[in-house]
Design an enzyme around this catalytic site. Sequence first.
Site, PDB file in Angstrom:
ATOM      1  N   HIS A  36      21.500  11.020  26.983  1.00 48.03           N
ATOM      2  CA  HIS A  36      22.327  11.211  28.174  1.00 48.03           C
ATOM      3  C   HIS A  36      23.242  10.016  28.438  1.00 48.03           C
ATOM      4  O   HIS A  36      24.156  10.108  29.245  1.00 48.03           O
ATOM      5  CB  HIS A  36      21.426  11.465  29.375  1.00 48.03           C
ATOM      6  CG  HIS A  36      22.141  12.044  30.555  1.00 48.03           C
ATOM      7  ND1 HIS A  36      22.809  13.254  30.504  1.00 48.03           N
ATOM      8  CD2 HIS A  36      22.314  11.585  31.831  1.00 48.03           C
ATOM      9  CE1 HIS A  36      23.340  13.513  31.687  1.00 48.03           C
ATOM     10  NE2 HIS A  36      23.064  12.516  32.502  1.00 48.03           N
TER      11      HIS A  36
ATOM     12  N   ASP B 240      20.121  14.622  24.139  1.00 52.82           N
ATOM     13  CA  ASP B 240      20.164  14.552  25.601  1.00 52.82           C
ATOM     14  C   ASP B 240      19.085  15.467  26.167  1.00 52.82           C
ATOM     15  O   ASP B 240      19.224  16.685  26.160  1.00 52.82           O
ATOM     16  CB  ASP B 240      21.542  14.971  26.115  1.00 52.82           C
ATOM     17  CG  ASP B 240      21.717  14.706  27.608  1.00 52.82           C
ATOM     18  OD1 ASP B 240      20.701  14.471  28.298  1.00 52.82           O
ATOM     19  OD2 ASP B 240      22.862  14.729  28.089  1.00 52.82           O
TER      20      ASP B 240
ATOM     21  N   SER C 129      27.729  13.752  33.526  1.00 51.53           N
ATOM     22  CA  SER C 129      26.539  14.333  34.139  1.00 51.53           C
ATOM     23  C   SER C 129      26.975  15.225  35.304  1.00 51.53           C
ATOM     24  O   SER C 129      27.695  16.190  35.094  1.00 51.53           O
ATOM     25  CB  SER C 129      25.571  13.230  34.574  1.00 51.53           C
ATOM     26  OG  SER C 129      24.299  13.744  34.860  1.00 51.53           O
TER      27      SER C 129
END
Length: 761
Positions: free
Chosen positions: A726, A690, A606
């Site tokens: 994610h 995601d 991330s």
Amino acid sequence: MHRFLQPVRERLRSALARYFGSRIMSSTQWTPNMYPSARRSDHIDTYRSETRGEVKVPDPYHWLEEYSEETDKWTSDQEEFTRTYLDSNPDRKKLEDAFRKSMDYPKFSAPFLNDDKRWYWFYNTGLQAQTVICRSKDETLPDFSESDYVGETFFDPNLLSSDGTASLSMYDFSHCGKYFAYGISLSGSDFSTIYVRSTSSPLAPGNNSIRNDDGRLPDELRYVKFSSISWTKDSKGFFYQRYPGTGTVNGQNGIQTQGDRDAMIYYHRIGTSQSDDILVHEDQEHPDWVFGAEVTEDGKYVALYTMKDTSRKNLLWIADLGQNEVGRNMKWNKICNVFDSEYDLIGNDGSLLYIRTNKAAPQYKIVTLDIEKPELGFKEFIPEDPKAYLSQVKIFNKDRLALVYKRNVIGELYVYNNTGSRLMRLARDFVGSMTVTARETEPWFFATLTGFNTPGIVCRYNIQRPEEQRWSVYRTAKVKGLNPNDFEARQVWYDSYDGTKIPMFIVRHKNTQFNGTAPAIQYGYGGFNISINPFFSPTILTFLQKYGAILAVPNIRGGGEFGETWHDAGIREKRANVYDDFIAATQFLVKNKYAAGGKVAINGGSNGGLLVAACVNRAREGTFGAAIAEVGVLDLLKFPKFTIGKAWISDYGDPEDPRDFDYIYTHSPLHNIPKNMVLPPTMLLTADHDDRVVPMHSFKYAAMLQYTLPHNRHPLLLRVDKKAGHGGGKSTEKRLQEAADKWGFAAQSMGLAWKDRQANL
């Protein structure tokens, strides 16, 4: 820590490696200029610069921002190309098997007492796709001294999908104890659907199946995102946050990329249709803001939180549920109505509110406010400790508080009374992370302790027991596939480029020497006030054991390890500090012989994926042995345009602002790939569902890397996970395969030697 002998001589290494069962492996043969091609368009975006005026920025892979047949074919070709490389690793299957063995042990949470007078806890036998919720058969606290599994299964999300891609994303029990409201996410999407079931109808093997869930009530609430569930005291319904339904039908969840706008707080009454839900709050003038509604444990008040971005600043409004009918006309006491600080309602004693805040306290403090006498203002209850970050507060026994501080990133647990006086410290000798669970009215709390070599210890503090017996170990995780005691961790401090002292944890197997020959995994994050605390990873420890490697975790600026000041030092125009801190960590490891030069594999996800890519672009050639960037934010000129990206402007800056554009453009990974430098072996990981950091970031960066450096002598790869998001809700098998791929990539691309057993030379 042990002292170690000097390194063995070069001419003996090969013989010793054979003697101790190691196999020297050269890096996998790599033929450059064989990547799947990506069409380049003539698309150009125009921005405003404070120093340069109008700036035209080519974006030849603009088409990869949207899902299409062309995008799908290109990503499938990339995945096949990457798979061929990863599968050529002769140690890949062996590493996967070792990871599977080390992950196969019972995992559990601290138990919590529900209002049906039963104890509930999360449990995974070892390799179950999703963790299940178990419960006791009566009000007796479960005894795990004889068995890891006692009681009964209450909610098993593995029954909701055949491939483990349906996961529990949120939940709350009604105050009467009769209802369980829960959110289910599919394929890792941030979108969830909320359902309700009776606690007398478990979702358990034998009762239900994937095709048949008769125990569920007809309630079905869609378009739920970034939400919690909070029941009112009468157990007739609950508050939740949702978005408009346009463009977010179930089949598209996780595929759509448009910006998240127009969040709303609703109240749902059990047994009614979602179309009949009561709108409680929205803000049409600020469509990008998000909200949260939480009912106090005594049911007297509902707290409404408003966040405009990811900064630790929010509004806090309170409404008395006994004096208000739930709906848009509720009378709110706007106790914090400017975005100047974070305000987190801990709990209440009647009208007296306890609030954790960083107002004039970067490390956080606790204040009180009598909501019936707001003119008296906030009163300091527990002042800030300028040398320790207050990370968690829980009220128990009505008149006691459990506080978790982090001093130099190491947890400290204290008990306070209701006058704000510190009574005692618990678990004084433990080095690691701590989290606490409690109920305001009960005389106990549970603390879960974890660390780099501690898989999990659940302890209990009970104020009703004799003083010397109040603190006790309740349950301890036992790992089967490796011995955590074979590993040790230390904390060191190093200087960044500007002289700032940065702490870093270093973990190794006790037979691994600090002699400048060990490969390393270096993990980092550095953003959004998020701390990287000591954590337990059986796969990383297995990698350390099998390859004689170390793990390094630098707590760089931008994180929350030292409060808001530390965070602020790594945001917007100061983002370079984050990258400098991380690169300096690698240099420190090599200079001080913790790791071998050119054998440090950097990793982050991330915001940490951005960190990895930016450091690869900025560091001297040869600094890193490999780079693994997971679900990274890599196009810093486009991030606000997709899903929740606009909320990140508080950390990254606004590319539409001419002043911000100037510093963003200089470190956006997509726009700063060096053309005349050999990059380390690099693998980007993303997922097709995601909807937090949309996969276009990794798609475009991979295409640009491969186009710009087609003859790079190390691979530049893209791994795309299907039916995944994610990271949240990812099944155990997916996490296992991902670990085998990424750490196998590090080993094969750096030519690491597998060690069947460690040699204490």
